[in-house]
Design a protein around this motif. Structure first.
Motif, PDB file in Angstrom:
ATOM      1  N   ARG A  30       0.832  -1.209   0.000  1.00  0.00           N
ATOM      2  CA  ARG A  30       0.000   0.000   0.000  1.00  0.00           C
ATOM      3  C   ARG A  30       0.863   1.254   0.000  1.00  0.00           C
ATOM      4  NH1 ARG A  30      -3.318   0.108   4.908  1.00  0.00           N
ATOM      5  NH2 ARG A  30      -1.442   1.033   5.760  1.00  0.00           N
ATOM      6  N   ASP A  31       1.924   1.242   0.793  1.00  0.00           N
ATOM      7  CA  ASP A  31       2.825   2.400   0.820  1.00  0.00           C
ATOM      8  C   ASP A  31       3.463   2.647  -0.548  1.00  0.00           C
ATOM      9  OD1 ASP A  31       2.249   2.725   3.498  1.00  0.00           O
ATOM     10  OD2 ASP A  31       4.157   1.877   4.209  1.00  0.00           O
ATOM     11  N   ILE A  32       3.895   1.569  -1.198  1.00  0.00           N
ATOM     12  CA  ILE A  32       4.497   1.687  -2.528  1.00  0.00           C
ATOM     13  C   ILE A  32       3.462   2.220  -3.527  1.00  0.00           C
ATOM     14  CG2 ILE A  32       5.412   0.371  -4.478  1.00  0.00           C
ATOM     15  CD1 ILE A  32       6.751  -1.454  -2.326  1.00  0.00           C
ATOM     16  N   ALA A  33       2.249   1.682  -3.474  1.00  0.00           N
ATOM     17  CA  ALA A  33       1.203   2.142  -4.393  1.00  0.00           C
ATOM     18  C   ALA A  33       0.871   3.607  -4.155  1.00  0.00           C
ATOM     19  CB  ALA A  33      -0.045   1.278  -4.239  1.00  0.00           C
ATOM     20  N   ASP A  34       0.816   4.020  -2.895  1.00  0.00           N
ATOM     21  CA  ASP A  34       0.529   5.426  -2.585  1.00  0.00           C
ATOM     22  C   ASP A  34       1.631   6.342  -3.105  1.00  0.00           C
ATOM     23  OD1 ASP A  34      -1.836   4.729  -1.355  1.00  0.00           O
ATOM     24  OD2 ASP A  34      -1.032   4.870   0.684  1.00  0.00           O
ATOM     25  N   ILE A  35       2.874   5.962  -2.892  1.00  0.00           N
ATOM     26  CA  ILE A  35       3.997   6.778  -3.378  1.00  0.00           C
ATOM     27  C   ILE A  35       3.973   6.867  -4.894  1.00  0.00           C
ATOM     28  CG2 ILE A  35       6.519   6.846  -3.601  1.00  0.00           C
ATOM     29  CD1 ILE A  35       6.591   5.632  -0.719  1.00  0.00           C
ATOM     30  N   GLY A  37       1.354   6.469  -6.843  1.00  0.00           N
ATOM     31  CA  GLY A  37       0.199   7.275  -7.231  1.00  0.00           C
ATOM     32  C   GLY A  37       0.458   8.760  -7.065  1.00  0.00           C
ATOM     33  N   MET A  38       1.100   9.128  -5.956  1.00  0.00           N
ATOM     34  CA  MET A  38       1.416  10.550  -5.743  1.00  0.00           C
ATOM     35  C   MET A  38       2.430  11.046  -6.763  1.00  0.00           C
ATOM     36  SD  MET A  38       1.389  11.123  -1.619  1.00  0.00           S
ATOM     37  CE  MET A  38       2.424   9.741  -1.218  1.00  0.00           C
ATOM     38  N   ALA A  39       3.385  10.215  -7.102  1.00  0.00           N
ATOM     39  CA  ALA A  39       4.396  10.615  -8.090  1.00  0.00           C
ATOM     40  C   ALA A  39       3.776  10.770  -9.484  1.00  0.00           C
ATOM     41  CB  ALA A  39       5.522   9.593  -8.128  1.00  0.00           C
ATOM     42  N   SER A  40       2.713  10.016  -9.754  1.00  0.00           N
ATOM     43  CA  SER A  40       2.065  10.081 -11.064  1.00  0.00           C
ATOM     44  C   SER A  40       1.180  11.305 -11.200  1.00  0.00           C
ATOM     45  CB  SER A  40       1.225   8.817 -11.294  1.00  0.00           C
ATOM     46  OG  SER A  40       2.048   7.683 -11.284  1.00  0.00           O
ATOM     47  N   GLY A  41       0.791  11.903 -10.082  1.00  0.00           N
ATOM     48  CA  GLY A  41      -0.044  13.093 -10.134  1.00  0.00           C
ATOM     49  C   GLY A  41      -1.505  12.782 -10.428  1.00  0.00           C
ATOM     50  N   GLY A  42      -2.242  13.814 -10.780  1.00  0.00           N
ATOM     51  CA  GLY A  42      -3.677  13.694 -11.015  1.00  0.00           C
ATOM     52  C   GLY A  42      -4.048  12.770 -12.159  1.00  0.00           C
ATOM     53  N   SER A  43      -3.142  12.611 -13.118  1.00  0.00           N
ATOM     54  CA  SER A  43      -3.458  11.736 -14.255  1.00  0.00           C
ATOM     55  C   SER A  43      -3.621  10.281 -13.817  1.00  0.00           C
ATOM     56  CB  SER A  43      -2.382  11.844 -15.326  1.00  0.00           C
ATOM     57  OG  SER A  43      -1.136  11.373 -14.834  1.00  0.00           O
ATOM     58  N   SER A  44      -3.076   9.923 -12.657  1.00  0.00           N
ATOM     59  CA  SER A  44      -3.202   8.535 -12.197  1.00  0.00           C
ATOM     60  C   SER A  44      -4.610   8.220 -11.712  1.00  0.00           C
ATOM     61  CB  SER A  44      -2.199   8.257 -11.073  1.00  0.00           C
ATOM     62  OG  SER A  44      -2.530   8.987  -9.914  1.00  0.00           O
ATOM     63  N   LEU A  45      -5.472   9.236 -11.580  1.00  0.00           N
ATOM     64  CA  LEU A  45      -6.846   9.012 -11.129  1.00  0.00           C
ATOM     65  C   LEU A  45      -7.798   8.671 -12.264  1.00  0.00           C
ATOM     66  CD1 LEU A  45      -7.136  11.924  -8.555  1.00  0.00           C
ATOM     67  CD2 LEU A  45      -6.684   9.510  -8.103  1.00  0.00           C
ATOM     68  N   ARG A  46      -7.362   8.857 -13.499  1.00  0.00           N
ATOM     69  CA  ARG A  46      -8.225   8.546 -14.648  1.00  0.00           C
ATOM     70  C   ARG A  46      -8.520   7.058 -14.681  1.00  0.00           C
ATOM     71  NH1 ARG A  46      -5.151  11.084 -19.563  1.00  0.00           N
ATOM     72  NH2 ARG A  46      -6.481   9.546 -20.549  1.00  0.00           N
ATOM     73  N   LEU A  47      -9.733   6.704 -15.013  1.00  0.00           N
ATOM     74  CA  LEU A  47     -10.127   5.290 -15.054  1.00  0.00           C
ATOM     75  C   LEU A  47      -9.319   4.493 -16.071  1.00  0.00           C
ATOM     76  CD1 LEU A  47     -14.007   5.531 -14.701  1.00  0.00           C
ATOM     77  CD2 LEU A  47     -12.320   4.893 -12.970  1.00  0.00           C
ATOM     78  N   VAL A  55      -3.539   0.957  -7.552  1.00  0.00           N
ATOM     79  CA  VAL A  55      -3.730   1.563  -6.233  1.00  0.00           C
ATOM     80  C   VAL A  55      -5.044   1.083  -5.629  1.00  0.00           C
ATOM     81  CG1 VAL A  55      -4.116   3.754  -5.022  1.00  0.00           C
ATOM     82  CG2 VAL A  55      -2.279   3.554  -6.709  1.00  0.00           C
ATOM     83  N   ARG A  56      -6.101   1.060  -6.427  1.00  0.00           N
ATOM     84  CA  ARG A  56      -7.416   0.612  -5.939  1.00  0.00           C
ATOM     85  C   ARG A  56      -7.388  -0.853  -5.521  1.00  0.00           C
ATOM     86  NH1 ARG A  56     -11.025   0.669 -10.444  1.00  0.00           N
ATOM     87  NH2 ARG A  56     -10.542  -1.533 -10.589  1.00  0.00           N
TER      88      ARG A  56
END
Length: 90
Positions: A30-35, A37-47, A55-56
């Motif tokens: 989870r820590d790795i996925a969070d890091i 995801g944060m490094a990828s920025g907002g584009s990582s939230l796109r479906l 991450v999900r």
């Protein structure tokens, strides 16, 4: 299950240690996925982003009652302290 297929081959301490390790691995993942995801920025939230699904999925893994880091680490700590595991799933 034990290598010979016998469920009773593991002691309570061995089972608790295995559960503790699963919880720790889940926390690290989870820590790795969070890091990531944060490094990828907002584009990582796109479906359509593979990062979003990773991450999900790791988050879902950590919510499962038999795999949750907090539950498993508590169980292992109880056994190390000489207390009952307080879980029927050993």
């Amino acid at each position: 299950m034990a290598p010979d297929g016998d469920h009773a081959a593991y002691t309570a301490a061995e089972s608790a240690r295995a559960r503790g390790l699963v919880g720790y691995v889940g926390r690290l993942a989870r820590d790795i996925a969070d890091i990531t995801g944060m490094a990828s920025g907002g584009s990582s939230l796109r479906l359509s982003s593979p990062s979003q699904r990773i991450v999900r999925d790791i988050g879902a893994f950590n919510l499962h009652s038999l795999l949750a880091p907090t539950t498993n680490l508590e169980l292992y700590g109880r056994v190390l302290a000489g207390l009952e595991p307080n879980s029927p799933f050993m």
